[in-house]
Write an enzyme that holds these catalytic residues in place. Structure first.
Site, PDB file in Angstrom:
ATOM      1  N   ASN A 195       0.855  -1.192   0.000  1.00 39.49           N
ATOM      2  CA  ASN A 195       0.000   0.000   0.000  1.00 39.49           C
ATOM      3  C   ASN A 195       0.893   1.245   0.000  1.00 39.49           C
ATOM      4  OD1 ASN A 195      -0.204  -1.136   2.990  1.00 39.49           O
ATOM      5  ND2 ASN A 195      -0.775   1.037   3.217  1.00 39.49           N
ATOM      6  N   ASP A 196       0.548   2.267   0.659  1.00 38.34           N
ATOM      7  CA  ASP A 196       1.174   3.600   0.557  1.00 38.34           C
ATOM      8  C   ASP A 196       2.614   3.654   0.034  1.00 38.34           C
ATOM      9  OD1 ASP A 196      -0.110   4.746   3.796  1.00 38.34           O
ATOM     10  OD2 ASP A 196      -1.055   3.712   2.125  1.00 38.34           O
ATOM     11  N   PHE A 224       5.082   1.931   9.774  1.00 37.21           N
ATOM     12  CA  PHE A 224       4.025   2.575   8.998  1.00 37.21           C
ATOM     13  C   PHE A 224       4.605   3.672   8.097  1.00 37.21           C
ATOM     14  CE2 PHE A 224      -0.352   1.630  11.140  1.00 37.21           C
ATOM     15  CZ  PHE A 224      -0.093   0.272  11.051  1.00 37.21           C
ATOM     16  N   ARG A 277       0.325   9.767  12.882  1.00 35.78           N
ATOM     17  CA  ARG A 277       1.186   9.032  11.967  1.00 35.78           C
ATOM     18  C   ARG A 277       1.476   9.788  10.666  1.00 35.78           C
ATOM     19  NH1 ARG A 277      -3.744   6.161  12.251  1.00 35.78           N
ATOM     20  NH2 ARG A 277      -4.994   6.128  10.366  1.00 35.78           N
ATOM     21  N   GLU A 289      -5.066  10.955   6.833  1.00 35.25           N
ATOM     22  CA  GLU A 289      -3.883  10.106   6.692  1.00 35.25           C
ATOM     23  C   GLU A 289      -2.918  10.738   5.685  1.00 35.25           C
ATOM     24  OE1 GLU A 289      -5.787   6.280   5.612  1.00 35.25           O
ATOM     25  OE2 GLU A 289      -5.461   5.673   7.685  1.00 35.25           O
ATOM     26  N   TRP A 311      -9.004   1.380  -0.022  1.00 33.55           N
ATOM     27  CA  TRP A 311      -9.169   0.495   1.136  1.00 33.55           C
ATOM     28  C   TRP A 311     -10.525  -0.215   1.159  1.00 33.55           C
ATOM     29  CZ3 TRP A 311      -5.436  -1.415   3.833  1.00 33.55           C
ATOM     30  CH2 TRP A 311      -4.235  -0.715   3.969  1.00 33.55           C
TER      31      TRP A 311
HETATM   32  O1  LIG Z   1      -4.769  -0.845   9.041  1.00 35.10           O
HETATM   33  C1  LIG Z   1      -4.316   0.263   8.355  1.00 35.10           C
HETATM   34  C2  LIG Z   1      -5.516   1.199   8.261  1.00 35.10           C
HETATM   35  O2  LIG Z   1      -6.417   0.731   7.298  1.00 35.10           O
HETATM   36  C3  LIG Z   1      -5.144   2.589   7.925  1.00 35.10           C
HETATM   37  O3  LIG Z   1      -6.293   3.375   7.699  1.00 35.10           O
HETATM   38  C4  LIG Z   1      -4.246   2.673   6.677  1.00 35.10           C
HETATM   39  O4  LIG Z   1      -3.390   3.725   7.019  1.00 35.10           O
HETATM   40  C5  LIG Z   1      -2.395   4.077   6.071  1.00 35.10           C
HETATM   41  C6  LIG Z   1      -2.995   4.728   4.837  1.00 35.10           C
HETATM   42  O5  LIG Z   1      -3.221   3.846   3.797  1.00 35.10           O
HETATM   43  O6  LIG Z   1      -1.624   2.926   5.755  1.00 35.10           O
HETATM   44  C7  LIG Z   1      -0.454   2.894   6.615  1.00 35.10           C
HETATM   45  C8  LIG Z   1      -0.419   1.550   7.279  1.00 35.10           C
HETATM   46  O7  LIG Z   1      -0.109   0.557   6.294  1.00 35.10           O
HETATM   47  C9  LIG Z   1      -0.610   4.074   7.577  1.00 35.10           C
HETATM   48  O8  LIG Z   1       0.656   4.602   7.936  1.00 35.10           O
HETATM   49  C10 LIG Z   1      -1.432   5.046   6.769  1.00 35.10           C
HETATM   50  O9  LIG Z   1      -2.105   6.004   7.538  1.00 35.10           O
END
Ligand SMILES: OC[C@H](O)[C@H](O)CO[C@]1(CO)O[C@H](CO)[C@@H](O)[C@@H]1O
Length: 511
Positions: A23-24, A84, A153, A205, A289
């Protein structure tokens, strides 16, 4: 191309891991010494779904489309923890003291990331690399910021030359605050200010703040980007942005407008590259997501978008008003060439005069570029004046899968449709119809409206750029097992089409 089953829907030039979950994008930077692009990413090497332990995966490229996979870059201390999202800066003048003269100033790599621990606590940590970004050593006095929070984060850090300090942009995610901190050494951080605006959704995020040049000007503006998930107006995850000024302490938006970076369903957690030699370049995670863990690829899940160059330009959003908007153009190197193509400098389509490019032994990689005008300015709102670009699979079991993008001249809007009856994938959130109104890009000498459309299709992802990047739309699509794009057609829906194409280019590409 890899013909084994798992490859037919693996993009050729959009980054995907060899195996596992992505992901990210994280830690994006350009190594000026090696002329090498680095991407890191949220990575689960143990399965093609999100899960702990979560690592920073790593890949490098000379051209932003051919990627070399590398070993895990940063790992959590325990299996129920995650490294993360975060970013990387190049500490050219060694403000951190991590480096000696043996490390080239362009390769003094410092990562800043969120450590997500077994109690779900999220703190900001730093790690430095003495080998230009392949292996990292965590700072012995981590964390550098600890607010004793579980929703804190995604630090994006950059050097703000105007105020001579490192700036961190980080979110108190469910408190809907983008926090801005400053530091002289990447270790000691001082809170400067909060910024909140736009769609809240469920949580903030992956924030970011970067300077973007204004086209045909020597000026630039600051763009604050912010990911929201869930809570996108079209469902799930999306990136919004704000345009304004930054003095090193406060971000001051020009207006209250929240602008959407990409109106597709699959463009999330955008990040710009650090240390780019000129201008602004970035990319995003090409998924959502809502369904990212469920899409019908098995060995690996999801890809990154193409890297895009970002500028700002005033564009008409109606006949009376122009607003400053992000312009995005994909970065596609000359090594991507046409196997076969149809190129016309003027083309008048009719119901029987269509263009059809069929690829023998298809790579699944195509692009198309259209510039067209509409020969009338007034239509009755009962008329249907449209053209379609059809991206179609090979015929299999007498069936064919189609993704289409088209334009309706009566309502001056582009539409996209990825509705495919896929035996292995049915998902209520996989929105299959999207559209956008567009003002003309320009008017010709007879005051007829002119529009442009560029699209690139890469097996299971299509990126669309309307009116030379004024609006972008990124979507994945999933054809049935073994099927992938084999042809591109340009068709119109009525005998005397009102479209005059000044340029048509349909290309079957190879990398
Ligand atoms: O369980 C992860 C959750 O779905 C978060 O909403 C996803 O968050 C993000 C955004 O996709 O991915 C990262 C973690 O994999 C985190 O650092 C970031 O904020």
């Amino acid at each position: 191309m890899g013909n084994e089953e798992s490859e037919y829907n693996r993009p050729l030039i959009h980054y995907t891991p060899e195996y596992g979950w992505l992901n990210d994008p994280n830690g994006l930077f350009f190594d000026k010494k090696e002329k090498l692009w680095h991407i890191y990413f949220q990575y689960n090497p143990n399965g093609s779904v999100w899960g702990l332990p979560l690592y920073w995966g790593h890949a490098t490229s000379k051209d932003l489309v051919n990627w070399k996979h590398h070993d895990l870059a940063i790992s959590p201390e325990k299996d129920d923890e995650g490294i993360f999202s975060g970013s990387i800066v190049i500490d050219h003048i060694n403000t951190s003291g991590f480096f000696d003269d043996s490390i080239d100033p362009d390769q003094r790599v410092v990562a800043i990331y969120t450590n997500h621990d077994s109690n779900e606590k999220q703190t900001q940590e730093i790690a430095y690399s003495l080998d230009a970004g392949y292996t990292f050593t965590k700072y012995k006095a981590n964390p550098v910021i600890d607010l004793n929070l579980t929703q804190f984060r995604d630090p994006k850090v950059f050097w703000h030359k105007q105020s001579n300090q490192w700036i961190m942009i980080v979110v108190k995610s469910q408190d809907f605050k983008i926090q801005i901190y400053g530091s002289t050494n990447l270790k000691d951080w001082k809170f400067h200010s909060n910024f909140s605006s736009g769609f809240y959704g469920f949580q903030y995020e992956c924030p970011g703040l970067f300077e973007v040049p204004i086209e045909n000007s020597t000026k630039s503006k600051w763009v604050m980007v912010l990911a929201i998930n869930p809570g996108s107006p079209i469902g799930g995850s999306f990136n919004q942005y704000f345009i304004g000024d930054f003095d090193g302490y406060n971000f001051a938006p020009d207006d209250t407008q929240s602008r959407i970076m990409d109106i597709g369903k699959d463009f999330y957690a955008f990040q710009n590259f650090s240390d780019v030699e000129e201008g602004a370049i970035g990319l995003a995670w090409a998924s959502n997501w809502q369904y990212g863990n469920l899409v019908p690829t098995t060995e690996r899940r999801s890809s990154m978008s193409l890297a895009r160059r970002y500028t700002l330009k005033e564009i008409n959003i109606n006949p009376e008003t122009k607003i400053l908007s992000l312009i995005q153009r994909p970065i596609i190197p000359d090594s991507i060439t046409a196997v076969n193509s149809i190129v016309k400098t003027s083309f008048h389509p009719t119901i029987n005069n269509i263009l059809s490019l069929v690829a023998q032994d298809s790579t699944g990689l195509f692009d198309f570029k259209l510039r067209f005008k509409i020969k009338e300015k007034r239509f009755s709102n009962q008329e249907k004046i449209t053209f379609d670009i059809l991206v179609q699979s090979q015929v299999q079991d007498n069936e064919i899968d189609t993704v289409k993008v088209g334009f309706d001249a009566v309502i001056s809007s582009y539409y996209f449709n990825r509705a495919i009856k896929n035996k292995n994938f049915e998902n209520e959130f996989f929105t299959d119809k999207l559209s956008t109104y567009m003002e003309p890009l320009s008017y010709d000498d007879n005051n007829l409206p002119v529009f442009e459309l560029y699209g690139i299709v890469d097996r299971n992802i299509i990126e669309l750029y309307f009116n030379d990047g004024a609006v972008a739309m990124t979507n994945t699509f999933f054809m049935n097992e073994g099927r992938y794009p084999h042809s591109i057609k340009l068709v119109v829906n009525n005998e005397d089409s009102k479209f005059e194409f000044e340029q048509v280019s349909l290309r079957h590409l190879t990398n």
